[in-house]
Design an enzyme around this catalytic site. Structure first.
Site, mmCIF file in Angstrom:
data_model
loop_
_atom_site.group_PDB
_atom_site.id
_atom_site.type_symbol
_atom_site.label_atom_id
_atom_site.label_comp_id
_atom_site.label_asym_id
_atom_site.label_seq_id
_atom_site.Cartn_x
_atom_site.Cartn_y
_atom_site.Cartn_z
ATOM 1 N N CYS A 142 -12.765 9.945 -0.990
ATOM 2 C CA CYS A 142 -12.758 8.394 -0.770
ATOM 3 C C CYS A 142 -13.970 8.071 0.270
ATOM 4 O O CYS A 142 -14.426 6.849 0.250
ATOM 5 C CB CYS A 142 -11.288 8.223 0.158
ATOM 6 S SG CYS A 142 -9.985 8.194 -0.823
ATOM 7 N N CYS B 261 -5.915 8.247 -4.108
ATOM 8 C CA CYS B 261 -5.536 7.942 -2.795
ATOM 9 C C CYS B 261 -5.566 6.369 -2.443
ATOM 10 O O CYS B 261 -6.308 5.797 -3.277
ATOM 11 C CB CYS B 261 -6.790 8.407 -1.958
ATOM 12 S SG CYS B 261 -6.862 10.293 -1.729
ATOM 13 N N GLU C 296 -6.898 4.678 -0.433
ATOM 14 C CA GLU C 296 -8.195 3.864 0.023
ATOM 15 C C GLU C 296 -9.022 3.437 -1.463
ATOM 16 O O GLU C 296 -9.637 2.449 -1.499
ATOM 17 C CB GLU C 296 -9.154 4.860 0.729
ATOM 18 C CG GLU C 296 -8.468 5.267 2.204
ATOM 19 C CD GLU C 296 -7.684 6.483 2.089
ATOM 20 O OE1 GLU C 296 -6.776 6.667 0.993
ATOM 21 O OE2 GLU C 296 -7.649 7.356 3.170
ATOM 22 N N CYS D 64 -9.947 11.177 2.827
ATOM 23 C CA CYS D 64 -10.416 12.360 2.240
ATOM 24 C C CYS D 64 -12.037 12.270 1.611
ATOM 25 O O CYS D 64 -12.376 11.251 1.934
ATOM 26 C CB CYS D 64 -9.609 12.847 0.995
ATOM 27 S SG CYS D 64 -9.788 11.906 -0.486
ATOM 28 N N ASN E 16 -1.309 5.424 -2.390
ATOM 29 C CA ASN E 16 -1.345 6.423 -3.044
ATOM 30 C C ASN E 16 -0.360 6.495 -4.235
ATOM 31 O O ASN E 16 0.675 6.128 -4.111
ATOM 32 C CB ASN E 16 -1.327 7.881 -2.169
ATOM 33 C CG ASN E 16 -0.223 8.061 -1.490
ATOM 34 O OD1 ASN E 16 0.675 7.142 -1.013
ATOM 35 N ND2 ASN E 16 0.152 9.384 -1.300
ATOM 36 N N ILE E 17 -1.048 6.951 -5.421
ATOM 37 C CA ILE E 17 -0.185 7.097 -6.658
ATOM 38 C C ILE E 17 -0.409 8.360 -7.266
ATOM 39 O O ILE E 17 -1.353 8.794 -7.326
ATOM 40 C CB ILE E 17 -0.819 6.008 -7.738
ATOM 41 C CG1 ILE E 17 -0.503 4.504 -6.947
ATOM 42 C CG2 ILE E 17 0.220 5.887 -8.711
ATOM 43 C CD1 ILE E 17 -1.223 3.463 -7.577
ATOM 44 N N GLU E 18 0.776 9.276 -6.961
ATOM 45 C CA GLU E 18 0.656 10.686 -7.599
ATOM 46 C C GLU E 18 0.902 10.827 -8.997
ATOM 47 O O GLU E 18 1.533 9.626 -9.928
ATOM 48 C CB GLU E 18 1.388 11.480 -6.680
ATOM 49 C CG GLU E 18 1.084 11.394 -5.195
ATOM 50 C CD GLU E 18 1.841 12.353 -4.439
ATOM 51 O OE1 GLU E 18 2.769 12.864 -4.628
ATOM 52 O OE2 GLU E 18 1.211 12.652 -3.177
HETATM 53 N N1 THU Z 1 -3.920 10.769 0.500
HETATM 54 C C1 THU Z 1 -4.381 9.470 0.256
HETATM 55 O O1 THU Z 1 -3.884 8.445 -0.138
HETATM 56 N N2 THU Z 1 -5.350 8.993 1.429
HETATM 57 C C2 THU Z 1 -5.919 9.946 2.535
HETATM 58 O O2 THU Z 1 -6.707 9.530 3.189
HETATM 59 C C3 THU Z 1 -5.316 11.284 2.384
HETATM 60 C C4 THU Z 1 -4.451 11.593 1.166
HETATM 61 C C5 THU Z 1 -2.756 10.849 -0.494
HETATM 62 C C6 THU Z 1 -3.165 11.886 -1.597
HETATM 63 C C7 THU Z 1 -1.902 12.452 -1.972
HETATM 64 O O3 THU Z 1 -1.046 11.547 -2.566
HETATM 65 C C8 THU Z 1 -1.222 12.545 -0.636
HETATM 66 O O4 THU Z 1 -1.775 11.619 0.220
HETATM 67 C C9 THU Z 1 -1.110 14.036 0.021
HETATM 68 O O5 THU Z 1 -2.364 14.448 -0.138
#
Ligand code: THU
Length: 134
Positions: free
Chosen positions: A93, A53, A55, A90, A42-44
């Site tokens: 995804c 996310c 995935e 989520c 994940n990259i925020e």
């Molecule tokens: N996130 C994912 O990368 N994959 C998931 O299946 C659920 C959530 C990430 C998004 C965000 O950066 C952090 O987790 C919190 O929601």
């Protein structure tokens, strides 16, 4: 590539997560039908909405490389600084999976020591997919 090896690849990818806002780190490892593995984390973003996310990073990396047929994905997530726990994909995804995956596509959730395999059909029944546009 065994399921355990795919989980290990997801755990390794999780180390690259950039998640200063949620402090939640996720890694994904996507296995193609041709036997290749594409990973993502994940990259925020400070503006929140652009956050992506793990995935989807894995899927887009694979599709960018010409892959269209997928066998399984391993997903590993949890609080930063702690061992992974359990992380379910989520809805966004799952919709991306609906574009490229069949009902028997496997989704491995948990940790490399303790995980369970679900099918895409189980996790996203009645999904909207390219079939609906035919
Ligand atoms: N996130 C994912 O990368 N994959 C998931 O299946 C659920 C959530 C990430 C998004 C965000 O950066 C952090 O987790 C919190 O929601």
């Amino acid at each position: 590539m065994t399921d355990v090896e795919l989980m290990q690849a997801a755990e390794k990818a999780r180390e690259s997560a950039y998640s200063p806002y949620s402090d939640f780190k996720v890694g994904a490892a996507l296995l193609t039908k041709s036997g290749k593995v594409y990973v993502g984390c994940n990259i925020e973003n400070a503006s929140f909405t652009p956050t992506v996310c793990a995935e989807r990073v894995a899927f887009f990396e694979a599709v960018k490389s010409g892959e269209r047929a997928f066998e399984a994905i391993a997903i590993v997530g949890g609080k930063a600084g702690e061992p992974p726990t359990f992380c379910s994909p989520c809805g966004v995804c799952r919709q991306v999976m609906a574009e490229f995956c069949q009902k028997d596509f496997r989704i491995l959730l948990g940790t490399k020591e303790d995980f369970k395999s679900y099918t895409f059909g189980e996790l996203f029944p009645l999904s909207f997919s390219p079939e609906n546009l035919k």
